[in-house]
Design a protein around this motif. Structure first.
Motif, PDB file in Angstrom:
ATOM      1  N   GLU B 176       0.847  -1.204   0.000  1.00 21.59           N
ATOM      2  CA  GLU B 176       0.000   0.000   0.000  1.00 21.59           C
ATOM      3  C   GLU B 176       0.882   1.252   0.000  1.00 21.59           C
ATOM      4  O   GLU B 176       2.082   1.186   0.215  1.00 21.59           O
ATOM      5  CB  GLU B 176      -0.894   0.023   1.242  1.00 21.59           C
ATOM      6  CG  GLU B 176      -1.751  -1.204   1.437  1.00 21.59           C
ATOM      7  CD  GLU B 176      -2.912  -1.294   0.470  1.00 21.59           C
ATOM      8  OE1 GLU B 176      -3.300  -0.252  -0.087  1.00 21.59           O
ATOM      9  OE2 GLU B 176      -3.419  -2.414   0.248  1.00 21.59           O
ATOM     10  N   LYS B 177       0.197   2.399  -0.178  1.00 22.47           N
ATOM     11  CA  LYS B 177       0.950   3.665  -0.196  1.00 22.47           C
ATOM     12  C   LYS B 177       1.463   4.033   1.190  1.00 22.47           C
ATOM     13  O   LYS B 177       2.470   4.721   1.339  1.00 22.47           O
ATOM     14  CB  LYS B 177       0.057   4.794  -0.712  1.00 22.47           C
ATOM     15  CG  LYS B 177      -0.160   4.751  -2.216  1.00 22.47           C
ATOM     16  CD  LYS B 177      -0.688   6.108  -2.696  1.00 22.47           C
ATOM     17  CE  LYS B 177      -1.202   6.031  -4.119  1.00 22.47           C
ATOM     18  NZ  LYS B 177      -2.646   5.694  -4.216  1.00 22.47           N
ATOM     19  N   THR B 217       7.344   1.865   0.415  1.00 20.85           N
ATOM     20  CA  THR B 217       5.903   1.666   0.231  1.00 20.85           C
ATOM     21  C   THR B 217       5.599   1.485  -1.257  1.00 20.85           C
ATOM     22  O   THR B 217       6.461   1.707  -2.100  1.00 20.85           O
ATOM     23  CB  THR B 217       5.108   2.860   0.800  1.00 20.85           C
ATOM     24  OG1 THR B 217       5.654   4.044   0.249  1.00 20.85           O
ATOM     25  CG2 THR B 217       5.174   2.904   2.308  1.00 20.85           C
ATOM     26  N   SER B 218       4.368   1.085  -1.526  1.00 25.29           N
ATOM     27  CA  SER B 218       3.932   0.758  -2.900  1.00 25.29           C
ATOM     28  C   SER B 218       4.912  -0.204  -3.566  1.00 25.29           C
ATOM     29  O   SER B 218       5.158  -0.147  -4.765  1.00 25.29           O
ATOM     30  CB  SER B 218       3.808   2.017  -3.771  1.00 25.29           C
ATOM     31  OG  SER B 218       2.967   2.938  -3.145  1.00 25.29           O
TER      32      SER B 218
END
Lengths: 153, 596
Positions: B176-177, B217-218
């Protein structure tokens, strides 16, 4: 020859006591057999367990050779589908098992003498029941034709 | 020319456990007649200090180069006896065990003669295998003191912090972000009713500012090759691919919340039928207000249906996500078979939050079984004191929901205790749904070769004894990726996984499996079947011959059984060793015949 168990037991006047070779995988069926012991589930003395790491290890020749040497029955017991310690060894065994049965039949042996069963490490009761049932089944079939040949030598 | 075997046989009375049924002295005398046996004795307890000393002394005195112990199961006692052999200078793999307790005396207590005969057979079989045993070495590999943690929920954050604080470098990736996982999306957490941010934010801050942690992240794991000590991993994120080498991997990539299919309890049909997760969000935003009545329904999509083994078989095999989608779709319709463990507490938590804000609101929880364990029982009582109503409905008989002209929801069902039909008019119907395995996680499990359990979650190496280990050395699991857990349990498992991963990283080296496959290159025709079937990617065809990368081999032996040229054999479990046991049982030879 050293003392040979079945020779004594197999005298005509005595009742037929089959010998069953059981290939049990280390992680499930062998542990299930251990649990049958820890739980004191009694079963007939006719089975001899050989420990292997996985039923996926069981080359068809290991089954056929055991029969050729005179085993009255061969049991291959491993983890339930989805539970294999090595992910899919039991599936591979399952696939082989069809042609093992065919080969056994071709050799003139009742295919019922070979069985593939799933016993988990927590199924001590199932293991004991399986041995009882299989021993009974093999008793019905009588001695393996190969055993008779070997013994007459 | 190999040294001729000198086998020592030690037969255990195990007090009366074996000796009370099996005639141990008779078996001992019998053992002396077997081929290559140069020493046999019985012990009251072979595993006792005296028994182990007897083994060590006999090895020296009788120049033994093979040892057989006939006692209990190798699953518990083999390591102990192997260690004794090793102390006396004998390779640990020149040891064999005959199980005459679990497989004989304990299961045949009323047939002492037959049990003794069986014990003799088993000893004879073990001796036959022992004669063919060969020394083995457990290869040692170096372990990089760097870890990859997949998933930055509370479990992953905790694991990363714990390892970083011990001085290990940690890569923490999150698809996820933002880090924080499911916990960050919750409103309050039970049983403290603290804001979830009070738990997550400090963790995130600590991780972000830690010099040993690199948070990405991501980012997801695209590919991984290698083994414990040296996993060559490819990460993919916003800035493209990046390759890293790590010694251990902790999978803490979590689970999803079950979303009911449209129409189940009129979910997706009426706006006021929502899930607990959606209720969380509405409570956070203050969108619930002071309604007259809220109905919660438990076990929606949980404890129903059954996953067929054939569905699971597809997991390691299927190359497309198509099959997985099909399975997940079937589960969406039928539900998941297990109890999700957190939903009862979640419902009670939200009921308390509503009641404390709006005491006049009638909160009714329709349940089949309520599972509130340990101190959570007090939390349940607190809800009762606030007059939350718990109504036991009939499981498997879903309530019918309709909308009245006034826009209220009419809920019709049965009260299991009175057996009578009940009907409620409610402003909201809240469905308590389970945590379920993610499709992404199933694919990840396949990449890392972690087995999937019968509930669809990643499987521990052992549910009780090794709850954060996997069957893949160097790969550990934490959090809800291995099954539903609440916040505190996820944090505990994160810490536990970090502690387990730190062992090989702290030692900088690890010993791996000695029971591996060996290829006879003269026989190998390079057909590649072994490469195709190995679940661990150990065999690789190079220059037309199969090469086993021992470090990857787990020793299952499937390749040995499948090899059409019989070119592959297993260390310690070779065909000749297994067949020697069969032969010893069925066509036994005396010592004289063997020597002849």
């Amino acid at each position: 020859m050293v003392e040979e168990p079945f020779e004594k037991e197999n005298k005509a006047e005595e009742k037929f006591e089959p010998l069953i070779v059981a290939y049990c995988c280390n992680w499930c069926a062998y542990a299930g057999a251990d649990l049958a012991g820890t739980s004191r589930f009694e079963y007939p003395t006719n089975i001899r367990i050989i420990r292997v790491m996985c039923t996926g290890r069981i080359d068809p020749t290991l089954v056929l050779e055991a029969l050729r040497m005179g085993a009255d029955g061969v049991l291959v017991a491993g983890c339930h589908p989805g539970d294999c310690h090595y992910q899919k060894g039991n599936y591979m065994m399952e696939k082989r098992f069809d042609y093992i049965k065919k080969a056994v039949k071709t050799a003139g042996i009742e295919p019922e003498r070979v069985r593939l069963e799933w016993v988990s490490a927590s199924e001590g009761g199932k293991f004991a029941a399986l041995v009882r049932e299989m021993t009974e089944q093999i008793k019905q079939l009588g001695p393996s034709p190969f055993r008779l040949v070997n013994n007459s030598k | 020319m190999k040294e001729e075997p000198h086998i020592g046989v030690f037969i255990c009375q195990c007090g009366i456990n074996i000796g009370g049924v099996v005639n141990v002295p008779e078996v001992t005398e019998y053992a002396k007649t077997l081929p290559y046996v140069t020493h046999a004795e019985d012990n009251l307890y072979t595993c006792s200090e005296a028994g182990l000393t007897a083994i060590k002394e006999a090895i020296k005195q009788h120049n033994l180069n093979r040892v057989v112990v006939a006692s209990c199961t190798p699953r518990t006692h083999e390591p102990l006896f192997r260690a004794a052999c090793k102390e006396a200078g004998l390779n640990a793999y020149l040891f064999e065990m005959a199980n005459i307790r679990e497989h004989v005396s304990w299961v045949h207590p009323h047939e002492p003669d037959k049990a003794t005969q069986k014990a003799k057979d088993i000893v004879r079989m073990a001796v036959a295998k022992a004669a063919l045993l060969e020394p083995q070495t457990e290869p040692e590999v170096e372990v990089k003191d760097v870890s990859l943690v997949i998933g930055a929920g509370v479990a992953g954050l905790t694991a990363a912090l714990s390892m970083a604080n011990q001085g290990f470098k940690v890569y923490l990736i999150e698809k996820e972000k933002e880090p924080g996982g499911i916990t960050r999306r919750l409103y309050k957490i039970y049983p403290t009713l603290a804001d979830s941010s009070e738990v997550v934010e400090p963790l995130i801050e600590a991780v972000k500012s830690h010099k040993n942690i690199e948070l990405m992240t991501s980012t997801t794991l695209k590919d991984v090759l290698g083994y414990i000590g040296n996993f060559n991993s490819v990460l993919t994120g916003p800035n493209g691919d990046r390759e890293i080498n790590v010694g251990t991997i902790i999978v803490a990539s979590g689970s999803s919340n079950y979303t009911p299919p449209k129409g189940l309890y009129q979910y997706g049909v009426y706006d006021h039928v929502i899930t607990q997760r959606e209720l969380d969000e509405k409570l956070r935003r203050g969108e619930i207000g002071e309604p007259e009545r809220i109905i919660m329904i438990q076990c929606v999509g949980a404890r129903k249906g059954e996953i067929q083994p054939s569905e699971l078989e597809a997991f390691p095999k299927s190359d497309t996500a198509e099959l997985l989608r099909k399975i997940l779709k079937a589960r969406k319709e039928e539900g998941w078979p297990y109890c999700s463990r957190i939903c009862c507490m979640n419902a009670i938590k939200n009921a308390i939050l509503i009641k404390e804000k709006s005491p006049k609101t009638d909160v009714v929880i329709l349940f089949g079984d309520l599972r509130v364990y340990k101190e959570y029982e007090d939390f349940y009582r607190r809800a009762r004191d606030l007059e939350v109503r718990f109504v036991r409905h009939i499981e498997g008989v879903p309530e019918e929901i309709a909308q009245t002209p006034e826009g209220k929801l009419q809920v019709m069902g049965y009260d299991a205790l009175s057996g009578l039909e009940v009907e409620f008019l409610a402003d909201w119907v809240v469905l308590s749904t389970p945590l379920i395995p993610n499709k992404d996680e199933i694919l990840l499990a396949r990449m890392l070769k972690i087995p999937i359990g019968t509930d669809g979650f990643m499987m521990e190496a052992h549910l009780k004894l090794r709850p954060v280990d996997t069957n893949v050395d160097g790969v550990f699991i934490a959090g809800t990726v291995s099954g539903p857990k609440d916040v505190s349990e996820s944090i505990i498992s994160g810490g536990a996984a970090a502690a387990r991963a730190s062992i090989p990283m702290g030692n900088r080296k690890v010993r791996t499996e000695a029971i591996t496959a060996v290829v006879d290159e003269d026989l190998c025709i390079g057909c590649g079947l072994c490469e195709e079937i190995c679940p661990y990617g150990a065999p690789k065809i190079e220059d037309g011959k199969s090469k086993i990368r021992e470090i990857l081999c787990r020793g299952c032996g499937s390749c040995a059984a499948e090899c059409p040229r019989r070119a592959i054999t297993m260390r310690h479990f070779g065909d000749h060793q297994i067949l020697a046991q069969v032969k010893a049982l069925l066509v036994p030879q005396s010592a004289k015949e063997v020597r002849a």
